[in-house]
Design a protein around this motif. Structure first.
Motif, short mmCIF file in Angstrom:
data_model
loop_
_atom_site.label_atom_id
_atom_site.label_comp_id
_atom_site.label_asym_id
_atom_site.label_seq_id
_atom_site.Cartn_x
_atom_site.Cartn_y
_atom_site.Cartn_z
N LEU A 182 0.83 -1.20 0.00
CA LEU A 182 0.00 0.00 0.00
C LEU A 182 0.87 1.26 0.00
O LEU A 182 0.55 2.25 -0.67
CB LEU A 182 -0.94 0.00 1.21
CG LEU A 182 -2.01 -1.09 1.23
CD1 LEU A 182 -2.78 -1.05 2.55
CD2 LEU A 182 -2.97 -0.95 0.06
N ALA A 183 1.99 1.20 0.74
CA ALA A 183 2.90 2.35 0.75
C ALA A 183 3.55 2.53 -0.62
O ALA A 183 3.71 3.67 -1.10
CB ALA A 183 3.97 2.15 1.81
N ALA A 184 3.91 1.42 -1.28
CA ALA A 184 4.53 1.51 -2.60
C ALA A 184 3.58 2.13 -3.63
O ALA A 184 4.03 2.77 -4.58
CB ALA A 184 4.97 0.12 -3.07
N LEU A 185 2.28 1.98 -3.41
CA LEU A 185 1.29 2.58 -4.30
C LEU A 185 1.01 4.04 -3.95
O LEU A 185 0.21 4.70 -4.62
CB LEU A 185 -0.03 1.78 -4.23
CG LEU A 185 0.00 0.37 -4.84
CD1 LEU A 185 -1.31 -0.35 -4.54
CD2 LEU A 185 0.24 0.44 -6.35
N GLY A 186 1.65 4.53 -2.91
CA GLY A 186 1.46 5.93 -2.51
C GLY A 186 0.18 6.17 -1.73
O GLY A 186 -0.25 7.33 -1.60
#
Length: 273
Positions: free
Chosen positions: A72-76
């Motif tokens: 989820l963090a990698a997707l911003g």
């Protein structure tokens, strides 16, 4: 008494209890354990990850939580804090861990500690208040407690308190360990980052007059010792204090007898005590 109306105090409590649950959120389970309410902003990602099942989201087990946060963090979808927090199911059992920044998006409960740093003076009690740094992502520049913070994975509330007191205010561990647990407060709040379902473990610590806290980790710009009556006025008359700190301070005022018995009963009911 030091006030004319409870309305400002009740308003602070209402502002921390704005969540409509579940609202548009969807339940999340891990194995057979329910643990959260997914924000609509993560629906597409959760579906793409293969977690959608009949209007809910289902993870195979708690070990999938940390990788989920990383995805989820990698997707911003959130900005990571690089701190892991325990994730609890609805029976308050730890089922896994995830970056603390993901907790509101997934509607997970979170826990933190708050320290009232009191000093007894000839004129009564004063309270150390921190001025939050201007670069804080949450409520920059507002007034805060002497020490406060979330409970990271593996720590008890007291261990977290000692850690935060040292990191934020240079309070020696032996001194911080003298803090007394005084209250447990809960609230459910809509925030830009998502659903805040927080439990606050509150402590009082009477500090020597000779002790002056010092900012250590940059979260606080400086500390100011204020008469308790002055802090009361700031809570009553302004929004200058970080949103959830107001709840802990209202509890402190109640315990210090700054309200009538009838007012105390009304405020305690509003706080859920």
């Amino acid at each position: 008494m030091l006030h004319d109306s409870l309305d400002p105090f009740l308003a602070h409590i209402r502002r921390c209890n704005t969540a409509i649950v579940p609202g548009a959120r969807r339940r999340i389970t891990a194995g057979n354990r329910s643990f959260g309410l997914a924000d609509p902003r993560v629906f597409d990602a959760m579906t793409a990850f293969g977690y959608a099942h009949g209007g809910e989201f289902h993870l195979p087990d708690g070990s999938a939580l940390q990788p989920l946060g990383e995805k989820l963090a990698a997707l911003g979808l959130f900005r990571p804090h690089d701190e892991l927090f325990d994730v609890f199911d609805t029976d308050n059992r730890v089922i896994g861990r995830i970056d603390r920044g993901a907790l509101p998006l997934l509607g997970c409960t979170a826990a933190g500690v708050h320290l009232n740093g009191l000093v007894e003076t000839p004129d009564g009690f004063s309270l150390w208040m921190g001025h939050r740094a201007q670069n804080k992502r949450l409520d920059p520049g507002k007034l805060d407690h002497l020490a406060a913070g979330g409970i990271c994975t593996g720590l008890s509330p007291m261990e977290a308190l000692i850690k935060e007191a040292g990191e934020e205010a240079a309070i020696p561990p032996a001194l911080a360990a003298q803090a007394s647990p005084v209250a447990t407060l809960r609230y459910a709040m809509e925030r830009p980052e998502g659903l805040r379902q927080d439990t606050l473990f509150c402590y009082d610590l009477v500090l020597p007059r000779s002790f002056t806290p010092q900012p250590v980790d940059g979260e606080v710009a400086f500390f100011e010792l204020m008469p308790l009556e002055r802090v009361f006025e700031i809570v009553r008359d302004t929004d200058d204090i970080k949103f959830n700190v107001n709840l802990v301070l209202i509890d402190l005022f109640l315990r210090r007898g700054l309200f009538s018995p009838q007012e105390t009963a009304e405020l305690r009911q509003a706080l859920g005590q």
